[in-house]
Design a protein around this motif. Structure first.
Motif, short mmCIF file in Angstrom:
data_model
loop_
_atom_site.label_atom_id
_atom_site.label_comp_id
_atom_site.label_asym_id
_atom_site.label_seq_id
_atom_site.Cartn_x
_atom_site.Cartn_y
_atom_site.Cartn_z
N ALA A 68 0.83 -1.19 0.00
CA ALA A 68 0.00 0.00 0.00
C ALA A 68 0.87 1.25 0.00
CB ALA A 68 -0.91 -0.01 1.22
N PHE A 69 1.92 1.19 0.81
CA PHE A 69 2.78 2.35 0.92
C PHE A 69 3.51 2.64 -0.39
CE2 PHE A 69 6.80 4.44 1.98
CZ PHE A 69 6.32 5.57 2.62
N SER A 70 4.03 1.58 -1.01
CA SER A 70 4.78 1.82 -2.25
C SER A 70 3.84 2.28 -3.37
CB SER A 70 5.55 0.55 -2.66
OG SER A 70 4.64 -0.52 -2.79
N ALA A 71 2.60 1.78 -3.34
CA ALA A 71 1.64 2.24 -4.33
C ALA A 71 1.39 3.73 -4.15
CB ALA A 71 0.33 1.47 -4.19
N LEU A 72 1.17 4.11 -2.89
CA LEU A 72 0.92 5.51 -2.58
C LEU A 72 2.12 6.36 -2.97
CD1 LEU A 72 -1.55 6.82 -1.16
CD2 LEU A 72 -0.06 7.09 0.83
N ALA A 73 3.31 5.84 -2.63
CA ALA A 73 4.53 6.59 -2.90
C ALA A 73 4.71 6.82 -4.39
CB ALA A 73 5.73 5.85 -2.32
N SER A 74 4.44 5.77 -5.19
CA SER A 74 4.66 5.94 -6.63
C SER A 74 3.62 6.90 -7.21
CB SER A 74 4.64 4.59 -7.34
OG SER A 74 3.46 3.90 -7.01
N LEU A 75 2.40 6.86 -6.65
CA LEU A 75 1.37 7.81 -7.10
C LEU A 75 1.83 9.24 -6.83
CD1 LEU A 75 -2.21 6.54 -6.26
CD2 LEU A 75 -1.53 7.98 -8.18
N LEU A 76 2.33 9.44 -5.62
CA LEU A 76 2.81 10.76 -5.24
C LEU A 76 3.93 11.22 -6.16
CD1 LEU A 76 2.86 11.03 -1.35
CD2 LEU A 76 2.33 12.84 -3.00
N LEU A 77 4.82 10.26 -6.45
CA LEU A 77 5.97 10.56 -7.31
C LEU A 77 5.50 11.04 -8.67
CD1 LEU A 77 8.64 9.72 -5.82
CD2 LEU A 77 9.08 8.33 -7.86
N ILE A 78 4.51 10.32 -9.22
CA ILE A 78 3.98 10.70 -10.52
C ILE A 78 3.40 12.10 -10.46
CG2 ILE A 78 2.21 10.19 -12.24
CD1 ILE A 78 2.51 7.24 -11.50
N ALA A 79 2.61 12.35 -9.41
CA ALA A 79 1.98 13.65 -9.27
C ALA A 79 3.04 14.75 -9.20
CB ALA A 79 1.10 13.67 -8.03
N VAL A 80 4.04 14.52 -8.35
CA VAL A 80 5.09 15.54 -8.19
C VAL A 80 5.81 15.78 -9.50
CG1 VAL A 80 7.33 15.97 -7.12
CG2 VAL A 80 5.42 15.13 -5.73
N PHE A 81 6.10 14.70 -10.22
CA PHE A 81 6.82 14.81 -11.48
C PHE A 81 6.03 15.65 -12.50
CE2 PHE A 81 7.84 12.89 -15.69
CZ PHE A 81 9.16 13.33 -15.76
N ILE A 82 4.75 15.31 -12.62
CA ILE A 82 3.94 16.06 -13.59
C ILE A 82 3.85 17.53 -13.20
CG2 ILE A 82 1.63 16.30 -14.58
CD1 ILE A 82 1.27 13.34 -14.33
N LEU A 83 3.63 17.75 -11.93
CA LEU A 83 3.50 19.13 -11.47
C LEU A 83 4.80 19.89 -11.70
CD1 LEU A 83 1.47 18.69 -8.15
CD2 LEU A 83 0.70 19.72 -10.28
N LYS A 84 5.93 19.27 -11.39
CA LYS A 84 7.24 19.93 -11.51
C LYS A 84 7.50 20.29 -12.98
CE LYS A 84 11.91 18.43 -11.24
NZ LYS A 84 11.87 18.00 -12.59
N GLU A 85 7.14 19.37 -13.86
CA GLU A 85 7.41 19.61 -15.29
C GLU A 85 6.40 20.59 -15.89
OE1 GLU A 85 9.84 18.07 -17.35
OE2 GLU A 85 10.69 17.45 -15.42
N GLY A 86 5.17 20.58 -15.35
CA GLY A 86 4.11 21.34 -16.00
C GLY A 86 3.87 22.72 -15.43
N VAL A 87 3.91 22.84 -14.12
CA VAL A 87 3.49 24.09 -13.50
C VAL A 87 4.32 25.32 -13.92
CG1 VAL A 87 3.25 25.30 -11.29
CG2 VAL A 87 2.32 22.99 -11.57
N PRO A 88 5.68 25.17 -14.04
CA PRO A 88 6.45 26.37 -14.44
C PRO A 88 5.95 26.99 -15.74
CG PRO A 88 7.92 24.61 -13.76
CD PRO A 88 6.55 24.02 -13.78
N PHE A 89 5.41 26.14 -16.62
CA PHE A 89 4.93 26.63 -17.91
C PHE A 89 3.82 27.66 -17.74
CE2 PHE A 89 2.11 26.47 -21.55
CZ PHE A 89 2.99 26.71 -22.59
#
Ligand SMILES: Nc1ncnc2c1ncn2[C@@H]1O[C@H](COP(=O)(O)OP(=O)(O)OP(=O)(O)O)[C@@H](O)[C@H]1O
Ligand SMILES: [Mg+2]
Lengths: 256, 272
Positions: free
Chosen positions: B4-25
């Motif tokens: 459960a934890f690793s699933a949650l962690a990977s979800l968070l990672l994806i979210a952070v990655f997308i936000l980091k790449e997208g938000v500055p735009f």
């Protein structure tokens, strides 16, 4: 066998009912007299509910349930082909063991039967809401809360709301299947008083586990055992001088 | 726990990655420009996604217009008019349909639906209408499965109460059962909307992918998801960031839809 008692609004002779292979009613007779309370008593599983549910054909909903015999309502066989079941159920209404108001407002619960019958006029619905809730002794408590959800009411008010919902469609007969078994003694007493009041205008048939209740409120009683009607007659007679040995045992509390 | 934890962690990672790449735009290009700009022309440095927002909306709403009524009707039918034993076989079968790869649906759309639309209704065939129909069918398992559960959870005593008051079978369903199951049914539709909005492969295949504001259901259009999938392969620099920012927009909308579905289900649980 069409000996029909004159003042019986519902009259049953030799009713057999099967659930699949299991015979739940064996050649049962019953007379439900107009503007009286008729009680069905007997131990658990003897077929009281089954018999009651024959009177408005609620058994039709159970797959594998077969009925043979005649159930005469005002002289017409309700199981004859072509009988209108919806109309029958409007004239022979039912109150269930567990209060089952709909998850709608108090007002919508009361007018439900009218809505399905196609009544639309607001003024008429309002009159009927007031009249029905008054008759079920709920109007004073609930008149300012008609749009609140019915499921928020205490159980005994829910049960009386179910009675009000029935009265709104002006049935002739009211069937009650252990209407007090989910209620405390005070609420039970209120429902019993209500039944005695309703008897002035309606015919009532009630199933009860509670023999004191049957003795207190009913005019006629039927004692059932294993799908048979062992004894039927005026309540005083059934309770004080039963003719059948088995009834004697039951009312004197030897089993049940 | 670990899973459960690793699933949650990977979800968070994806979210952070997308936000980091997208938000500055958003800051570089301007949020208003990005969301409401009419021209998408990466070569010219124009990144307006308005045409694609409109297309996504059309396609999603179209899919709901087809999938929701069919799905709810199916759920009602399965619960009320079909024996339990049949339901126990049919429901898992319908849920299995959710596992058909979306390419297959897209393929059917290209081979059967698009030519049909072209021949009988006009336009290019590959269109918003075609995508709506395909998506409407694709979300059926979601709608049917969740609505069936919601309707099945309605206590039988409500049904009996309604019938005992002289209601017909149909009246008891529409006036009581569906109302009692309302929150579950709404949740199924919201979740289906999320799926329709996020679906990519089948949509790319049938929607035509023209980058312009569509004016009719027969027009070709390009949805947000289709745009990301079509261009991510070769995008660089600002173009790539714009696609990530599109992902952020989708992400936010789908999260909102899921939150709405969850709260609808909770509200129903409280009332019952
Ligand atoms: N749907 C059904 N399918 C099969 N058998 C049933 C069904 N309903 C009731 N029975 C059987 O029919 C018999 C009579 O049941 P019924 O519910 O009428 O009894 P009852 O006298 O009302 O009992 P109780 O006092 O417990 O409510 C019981 O033996 C019961 O097991
Ligand atoms: Mg019973």
């Amino acid at each position: 066998m069409t000996t029909q008692t004159l003042d019986a609004i519902i009259s049953i002779r030799n009713l057999d009912l099967h659930y699949g292979q299991f015979q739940a009613l064996k050649s049962v007779p019953l007379d439900v007299r107009t503007r009286k309370i008729t009680a069905l008593i007997g131990p658990s599983g003897c077929g009281k509910s089954t018999l009651l549910r024959c009177l408005n054909r609620m058994n039709d909903l159970i797959p594998g349930c077969r009925v043979a015999g005649k159930v005469l309502f005002e002289g017409r066989d309700i199981y004859a082909s072509g009988e209108d079941v919806c109309l029958l159920r409007k004239r022979v209404g039912m109150v269930f063991q567990r209060p089952n108001p709909f998850p709608l407002s108090i007002r919508e619960n009361v007018v439900f039967g009218l809505r399905v019958a196609g009544v639309r006029e607001r003024a008429r619905l309002d009159t009927i809401v007031e009249r029905s809730l008054t008759a079920a002794w709920l109007w004073d408590q609930l008149k300012d809360r008609l749009d609140e959800p019915a499921l928020g009411l205490p159980l005994d008010q829910q049960q009386r709301l179910c009675v009000a919902r029935l009265l709104a469609v002006e049935p002739e007969v009211i069937l009650m299947d252990e209407p007090c078994s989910a209620l405390d003694p005070i609420a039970t007493a209120r429902i019993e008083e209500l039944m005695i009041e309703l008897k002035k205008r309606y015919t009532i048939a009630i199933v009860t586990h509670n023999m004191q209740q049957a003795a207190r409120i009913s005019d006629f009683s039927g004692y059932m055992l294993l799908g048979e009607m062992v004894e039927f007659g005026p309540t005083a007679g059934v309770f004080t001088s039963p003719k059948d040995k088995r009834t004697q045992d039951y009312v004197s509390g030897r089993y049940g | 726990m670990l899973v459960a934890f690793s699933a949650l962690a990977s979800l968070l990672l994806i979210a952070v990655f997308i936000l980091k790449e997208g938000v500055p735009f958003f800051f570089k290009y301007g949020l208003g420009h990005f969301l409401f700009g009419l021209t998408w022309d990466p070569q010219a440095g124009q990144f307006g996604i308005y045409p694609m927002i409109v297309a996504s909306l059309w396609v999603t709403l179209g899919a709901m217009a087809i999938g929701a009524p069919l799905g709810i009707a199916g759920a009602i039918f399965l619960n009320e008019f079909v024996p339990r034993s049949v339901l126990r076989v049919v429901k898992p079968t319908i849920e299995l349909l959710a596992g058909i790869p979306s390419v297959v649906y897209g393929f059917l759309g290209v081979m059967v639906l698009a030519p049909f639309i072209r021949a009988h209704l006009g336009g290019p065939g590959l269109s918003i209408l075609a995508a709506s129909v395909i998506l409407g069918i694709m979300v059926l398992p979601t709608v049917i499965s969740i609505s069936t559960d919601a309707i099945g959870a309605v206590p039988n005593s409500y049904r009996e109460g309604a019938l005992a008051l002289g209601a017909t079978r149909w009246q008891s369903v529409t006036l009581v059962t569906v109302k009692a199951a309302r929150s579950g049914i709404i949740a199924s539709i919201i979740l289906a909307m999320g799926r329709a909005l996020g679906e990519t492969m089948a949509v790319i295949m049938v929607v035509g992918n023209a980058v312009k504001v569509p004016h009719s259901a027969l027009d070709s259009a390009r949805t947000l998801t289709a745009n990301i999938a079509l261009e991510m392969g070769y995008a660089t620099g600002l173009h790539r960031e714009a696609l990530f920012a599109t992902g952020v927009v989708l992400f936010v909308v789908i999260m909102l839809l899921n939150a709405m579905a969850t709260s609808a289900i909770k509200a129903g649980g409280r009332r019952a």
